[in-house]
Enzyme design. Structure first.
Site, PDB file in Angstrom:
ATOM      1  N   GLU A  42     -49.286 -40.349 -30.798  1.00 22.48           N
ATOM      2  CA  GLU A  42     -48.797 -39.226 -31.491  1.00 22.48           C
ATOM      3  C   GLU A  42     -48.373 -39.585 -32.895  1.00 22.48           C
ATOM      4  OE1 GLU A  42     -47.976 -39.657 -28.424  1.00 22.48           O
ATOM      5  OE2 GLU A  42     -48.582 -37.894 -27.187  1.00 22.48           O
ATOM      6  N   LYS A  59     -60.207 -41.404  -9.713  1.00 19.04           N
ATOM      7  CA  LYS A  59     -59.216 -39.998  -9.937  1.00 19.04           C
ATOM      8  C   LYS A  59     -59.953 -39.123  -8.903  1.00 19.04           C
ATOM      9  CE  LYS A  59     -56.703 -38.561 -13.879  1.00 19.04           C
ATOM     10  NZ  LYS A  59     -56.521 -38.689 -15.146  1.00 19.04           N
ATOM     11  N   ARG A  67     -42.161 -38.470 -30.351  1.00 22.91           N
ATOM     12  CA  ARG A  67     -42.790 -39.880 -30.568  1.00 22.91           C
ATOM     13  C   ARG A  67     -42.881 -40.144 -31.876  1.00 22.91           C
ATOM     14  NH1 ARG A  67     -45.653 -42.541 -26.178  1.00 22.91           N
ATOM     15  NH2 ARG A  67     -43.727 -42.735 -24.819  1.00 22.91           N
TER      16      ARG A  67
END
Ligand SMILES: Cc1ncc(C[n+]2csc(CCOP(=O)(O)OP(=O)(O)O)c2C)c(N)n1
Length: 643
Positions: free
Chosen positions: A375, A288, A403
């Site tokens: 979630e 990343k 969610r």
């Protein structure tokens, strides 16, 4: 002597994926460099998901070398790493230069933005399910395109990804899954799956053998047959040295780990996967932030960054005197309450810094949990804790809490468990757009029994609300916007609010504005303008609670007023204003209400909250005009305010 004309960039000649395919292999590293430069130049100015995109430059190039969009379907999870795909599919130049700004490229992928975007996203964990649906549709229709799901390692902490994985082999024989493993979610990826992937990619014995044998096989002309023998060897050795790949247990062929910055290796593996007659998962290892030192050094900060200096990596400082962000005020407050009460627990779904819970993680780590991008689990986990006397606080953005709607109703509200929900990013997330705006939560929560729903007018009231919520016997939801507070001074000791009691800020004899949250500041501007321009006496109520509403104050005022106005940073349908209308209707009160909120449309991304409000007729000027017109249409004359 004139300076030599710089040679044109390869990137400027890329108008479609066909142009990528036409390049000679030795030109690809040059293009990769130019793409990184472009990503850095644009995000340094506009902000954006720089870290994830720098990590997938070679991967995206390889995908476009091997597959042909829009026929073949590339489905990117979250789609925050789709900038490189945009640059290769005709969305470079000025359009990309205005990334995340009004009229420019969105920061995510949208079917409406390009035919090369097979599926839109912004929330995590959707790619594998959607790709599986597309692959199944292809099989049912008898067509032959390839379907590729590109998922980050953190996507595998999402229940949906695992639900899809469970269904892959029973649905199709042809699907390619890329596991883009950079070991990071926004923060470091968490949980057993992250540990498993790490083990899979770092088994030294296996990787040493893998490289030796790969070199041996590469000495043969490439061909599907040779690849098959090689892969058979790989499968067997992997099973021997690293127990067995989890993905193989789900029926997928596991390839990798592959160096995600080695174009040649990526292309070879993708070519091989293309010819497989079983679903394949390619485990790709990427860095990343590759290509930007600061992003490599601080992956979390550069996951999604505001504008920054590309040389020093310093983020642009907010202007001196800018008040603290709501998220930081929340983070400091929960840390303080957690220190006072060991039963207070902070829970995040992979967003410790975005929610402000990183303060708690640092200072009271034993009362902090990052559960990954999960979630639903976060809410159920909190419910379980609450049954045992703990005071869990789920810090989840308004948009991501969508969610967890079922656990909110079925597990928390139905059992009246004292879970507190702190919903940051309620209102607009302007540069991100419709996947991230928090415009629906009042509507989706208001009808649920047992809940208390509130929004503070400033950061001091946010602390009062958290303090109050932590004493309630049932679920409480606190919504607050992205970004800086109002600069309100925090009281040394928070106040306990009376649930369902609004705050009357200013009396008015012509119009009362009932405002929720930061709309109180807007109400103040409007009231001042209406007084100055029309001589109207306009009062203001800080509603504080959208559930329960302060009916006593509301009905008392409505009985003697020509017009009520409701103001909220939420869709008008089903929101706070709707709650006010219902209360009036139930009391047979005919007072007209001008109900102001966002219209029944998905609001696109834009340069700022002000730009988007103006685009939807919600600027202060628009609102003043609208209220004036409504008042005039009612035929009511200004009433002398009582001295
Ligand atoms: C449902 C949901 N929760 C939280 C987020 C916030 N979020 C955006 S990207 C991200 C991490 C993604 O990590 P990974 O999939 O590994 O991709 P990477 O950025 O590392 O390439 C998170 C948590 C989200 N987009 N959707």
């Amino acid at each position: 002597m004139s300076s030599p004309t710089p040679s044109p960039r390869l990137l400027d000649g890329i108008r479609s994926p066909a142009d990528v395919k036409a390049l000679a292999p030795e030109q690809l590293p040059v293009l990769a460099r130019e793409i990184r430069d472009e990503l850095i130049a644009v995000t340094a100015k506009n902000g954006g998901h720089i870290g994830p995109n720098l990590g997938v430059v070679e991967l995206t190039l390889a995908l476009h070398r091997v597959f042909t969009t829009p026929e073949d379907q590339l489905v990117f999870d979250v789609a925050h790493q789709g900038y490189v795909h945009k640059l290769l599919t005709g969305r470079g130049g000025d359009f990309f230069g205005k990334l995340r700004k009004s009229g420019g490229a969105s920061g995510f992928l949208y079917r409406a933005e390009s035919k090369h975007d097979a599926f839109g996203a912004g929330h995590a964990g959707t790619a594998l399910s959607a790709a599986l649906g597309m692959a199944t549709a292809r099989d049912l229709r008898g067509s032959h395109e390839h379907v590729v799901a590109v998922c980050g390692d953190a996507a595998f902490t999402c229940g949906i990804t695992l639900e899809a994985l469970n269904n892959v082999v029973s649905s199709t024989k042809r699907l390619i899954v890329i596991l883009n493993d950079n070991e990071w979610s926004i923060a470091k990826n968490v949980g057993a799956i992250a540990r498993y992937l790490n083990r899979l990619s770092t088994s030294e014995t296996y990787n040493k053998l893998h490289h030796d044998v790969e070199a041996f096989f590469k000495s043969f002309p490439t061909g599907v047959e040779m690849n098959r023998v090689y892969m058979k060897w790989k499968r067997e050795t992997k099973d021997f040295f690293v127990e067995s790949s989890l993905f193989e247990k789900f029926g997928l062929r596991y390839l990798g780990p592959v160096d995600g910055h080695n174009l040649d290796a990526l292309v070879k593996n993708l070519e091989f996967a293309k010819h497989c007659d079983v679903p394949v998962l390619i485990h790709v290892l990427t860095k990343k932030g590759k290509g930007l030192e600061a992003a490599l050094a601080y992956p979390e900060k550069f996951h999604g960054a505001g504008p920054y200096d590309p040389v020093s990596g310093e983020h642009n400082k907010s202007a001196a005197g800018t008040p603290p962000n709501y998220q930081d005020v929340f983070g400091a407050a929960i840390t303080r309450f957690a220190k006072q009460n060991p039963k207070v627990i902070g829970i995040t779904g992979a967003m410790p810094s975005g929610t402000g819970l990183s303060h708690l993680a640092k200072e009271v780590p034993q009362q902090f949990f990052d559960v990954g991008i999960a979630e639903e689990h976060a809410v159920l986990f909190a419910a379980g804790l609450a049954t045992k006397g703990f005071r869990p606080v789920c810090a989840i953005y308004s948009t991501f809490l969508q969610r967890a709607y079922d656990p909110i109703i079925h597990d928390v509200a139905l059992q009246n468990l004292p879970v507190t929900f702190c919903m940051d990013r309620a209102g607009l997330s302007p540069n991100d757009g419709p996947t991230h705006h928090g415009l629906f939560d009042i509507a989706y929560l208001r009808g649920v029994p047992n809940i208390t729903g509130m929004q503070p007018k400033d950061e001091d009231e946010l602390v009062d609300m958290l303090h109050t919520a932590l004493q309630l016997p049932g679920p409480a939801f606190i919504r607050y916007p992205r970004g800086a507070g109002t600069g309100a001074k925090l009281k040394p000791q928070p106040a306990t609010l009376t649930v369902g009691q609004a705050e009357l800020l200013r009396e008015g004899s012509n119009i009362m504005i009932w405002a929720l949250g930061p709309m109180v500041q807007e109400a103040q501007k409007i009231a001042t303008r209406l007084a100055a321009e029309e001589g109207l006496s306009v009062g203001i109520v800080n509603a504080r609670f959208y559930k329960p509403l302060d009916r006593t104050l509301l009905l008392g005022q409505a009985a003697c007023l020509p017009l009520l106005v409701t103001l909220e940073d939420h869709v008008a349908a089903g929101g706070f204003g709707s709650a006010v209308l219902e209360a009036l209707q139930e009391a047979d009160c005919p007072t007209p209400v001008e109900r102001i909120g966002w219209p029944d449309r998905f609001v696109e991304h834009g340069s700022s909250v002000d730009v988007l409000r103006a685009a939807y007729g919600l600027s202060t000027d628009d609102l003043v005009r609208r209220i004036k017109d409504r008042y005039r249409r009612l035929g009511a004359a200004p009433v002398e305010a009582e001295a």
